[in-house]
Design a protein around this motif. Sequence first.
Motif, short mmCIF file in Angstrom:
data_model
loop_
_atom_site.label_atom_id
_atom_site.label_comp_id
_atom_site.label_asym_id
_atom_site.label_seq_id
_atom_site.Cartn_x
_atom_site.Cartn_y
_atom_site.Cartn_z
N CYS A 25 0.83 -1.20 0.00
CA CYS A 25 0.00 0.00 0.00
C CYS A 25 0.87 1.26 0.00
O CYS A 25 2.05 1.21 0.35
N GLU A 26 0.26 2.37 -0.36
CA GLU A 26 1.02 3.61 -0.50
C GLU A 26 1.49 4.14 0.84
O GLU A 26 2.58 4.71 0.96
N ASN A 27 0.67 3.97 1.89
CA ASN A 27 1.02 4.50 3.21
C ASN A 27 0.30 3.70 4.29
O ASN A 27 -0.50 2.80 4.01
N LYS A 28 0.60 4.05 5.55
CA LYS A 28 0.04 3.32 6.68
C LYS A 28 -1.48 3.45 6.74
O LYS A 28 -2.18 2.49 7.08
N ALA A 29 -1.99 4.63 6.45
CA ALA A 29 -3.43 4.85 6.54
C ALA A 29 -4.18 3.91 5.59
O ALA A 29 -5.18 3.29 5.97
N THR A 30 -3.68 3.80 4.38
CA THR A 30 -4.32 2.89 3.41
C THR A 30 -4.14 1.44 3.83
O THR A 30 -5.06 0.63 3.70
N ALA A 31 -2.98 1.13 4.36
CA ALA A 31 -2.71 -0.24 4.80
C ALA A 31 -3.64 -0.65 5.93
O ALA A 31 -4.08 -1.81 6.00
N LYS A 32 -3.97 0.30 6.81
CA LYS A 32 -4.89 -0.01 7.92
C LYS A 32 -6.28 -0.35 7.39
O LYS A 32 -6.97 -1.23 7.92
N LYS A 33 -6.70 0.34 6.35
CA LYS A 33 -8.00 0.04 5.73
C LYS A 33 -7.96 -1.35 5.10
O LYS A 33 -8.93 -2.12 5.19
N ALA A 34 -6.84 -1.66 4.44
CA ALA A 34 -6.69 -2.98 3.82
C ALA A 34 -6.70 -4.08 4.89
O ALA A 34 -7.31 -5.13 4.70
N LEU A 35 -6.03 -3.82 6.00
CA LEU A 35 -5.98 -4.80 7.10
C LEU A 35 -7.38 -5.05 7.65
O LEU A 35 -7.75 -6.20 7.92
N LYS A 36 -8.14 -4.00 7.81
CA LYS A 36 -9.50 -4.15 8.31
C LYS A 36 -10.34 -5.01 7.37
O LYS A 36 -11.10 -5.89 7.80
N ALA A 37 -10.18 -4.79 6.09
CA ALA A 37 -10.92 -5.58 5.10
C ALA A 37 -10.50 -7.05 5.15
O ALA A 37 -11.34 -7.96 5.05
N LEU A 38 -9.23 -7.29 5.30
CA LEU A 38 -8.74 -8.67 5.40
C LEU A 38 -9.32 -9.37 6.64
O LEU A 38 -9.74 -10.53 6.58
N LYS A 39 -9.33 -8.65 7.75
CA LYS A 39 -9.85 -9.22 9.00
C LYS A 39 -11.35 -9.49 8.91
O LYS A 39 -11.89 -10.35 9.62
N ASN A 40 -12.02 -8.75 8.02
CA ASN A 40 -13.45 -8.98 7.80
C ASN A 40 -13.72 -10.14 6.85
O ASN A 40 -14.87 -10.47 6.55
N GLY A 41 -12.62 -10.73 6.34
CA GLY A 41 -12.77 -11.92 5.51
C GLY A 41 -12.74 -11.69 4.01
O GLY A 41 -12.96 -12.63 3.23
N THR A 42 -12.45 -10.49 3.57
CA THR A 42 -12.39 -10.21 2.14
C THR A 42 -11.16 -10.88 1.54
O THR A 42 -10.07 -10.87 2.14
N ASP A 43 -11.30 -11.45 0.36
CA ASP A 43 -10.18 -12.11 -0.31
C ASP A 43 -9.04 -11.11 -0.55
O ASP A 43 -9.30 -9.97 -0.98
N PRO A 44 -7.81 -11.52 -0.27
CA PRO A 44 -6.67 -10.61 -0.42
C PRO A 44 -6.54 -9.96 -1.79
O PRO A 44 -6.16 -8.78 -1.89
N GLU A 45 -6.85 -10.69 -2.85
CA GLU A 45 -6.74 -10.10 -4.18
C GLU A 45 -7.80 -9.03 -4.40
O GLU A 45 -7.57 -8.05 -5.10
N GLU A 46 -8.97 -9.21 -3.79
CA GLU A 46 -10.01 -8.19 -3.88
C GLU A 46 -9.62 -6.95 -3.07
O GLU A 46 -9.84 -5.81 -3.50
N VAL A 47 -9.01 -7.20 -1.90
CA VAL A 47 -8.54 -6.09 -1.08
C VAL A 47 -7.46 -5.31 -1.83
O VAL A 47 -7.44 -4.07 -1.83
N ALA A 48 -6.58 -6.05 -2.50
CA ALA A 48 -5.49 -5.42 -3.24
C ALA A 48 -6.01 -4.53 -4.35
O ALA A 48 -5.47 -3.43 -4.59
N LYS A 49 -7.04 -4.98 -5.05
CA LYS A 49 -7.60 -4.18 -6.13
C LYS A 49 -8.02 -2.79 -5.64
O LYS A 49 -7.93 -1.80 -6.37
#
Length: 299
Positions: free
Chosen positions: A150-174
């Motif tokens: 991710c570009e920065n920590k703030a965006t990475a935290k959003k991605a982490l939250k999505a992962l913890k909610n069960g979203t597929d990593p490739e979908e989170v990455a998009k």
Amino acid sequence: MKKTPILFVCAALMLTGCSGATATISDKDKTIMTIGNTTYTKGDEYDLLKISTGTDLTMELVKQSIYKKEVKVTKSMKKKAQKQIDNYKENMSDFNDQIKSLGYNSTDAYMNKVLIPSLQASELTEKYFTDAKKDIQKKYKPSKARIIQCENKATAKKALKALKNGTDPEEVAKQYMVDSAKYSGKETLVTTKTTDVSTRLINTLYKTKKAGVIDEVFTNESSGTTYAYVAVLVTNSYKDIKDEVYTSLSSDDDITKASLVYYLKKYNFEVHDQDVFNNLKTNNPEYLVSRPDLSESKD
């Protein structure tokens, strides 16, 4: 199991003397050529060869000894070697002349002295990934993970939250990965040789007990820019990823050396010739496994 020592053999003579001994040949004074008033003996020839190529030839002999103990020549190996010969002949009209110029009087000699040992070397390296799995795990800390850059920590935290909610990593990455990200949520092998990601991320993936989302944001500078990463551990079970670890690392020079050192230790390799010892001490002290202090002092 009792270890069988491999001692340095020079001109077919086994040296059993103390440190500082120097190998020679029994008929060293026998004349082999003259020019004018100058006479050259077998001893002269031997000393010249020993200085120029002695250590390299010694290590080749040692490797062949290890191959005989660790890697059997199989029918499959012979077929591969023959296929290489057939390919050379098909593409090189002067193949026979070329191998003769190298000192091989037949294709069988070339196959047995060059091609088959090369195949044995490759198989020995592959075997090393099983025999020395603890060493490899300790040094390279392999694991398989799905990482999102991710570009920065703030965006990475959003991605982490999505992962913890069960979203597929490739979908989170998009949604959250940086443009042209090297890590986009796909499964990837991670080792200490992996670039861009932080050492902390590599260590965390390796030490984590259970597969799943790693509840942490990691940062690392890449090409002058600091990026943030989140990860999902797929597995760090060595038996599950060994083949991929081998494919990824087997061509690395460090692995080639480490593999040889491993088997030199296994067979108690010793050098009883001072000239060869000094050469290895200068260029490859790690091969002097009976003197680990020399390798440590160079480091």
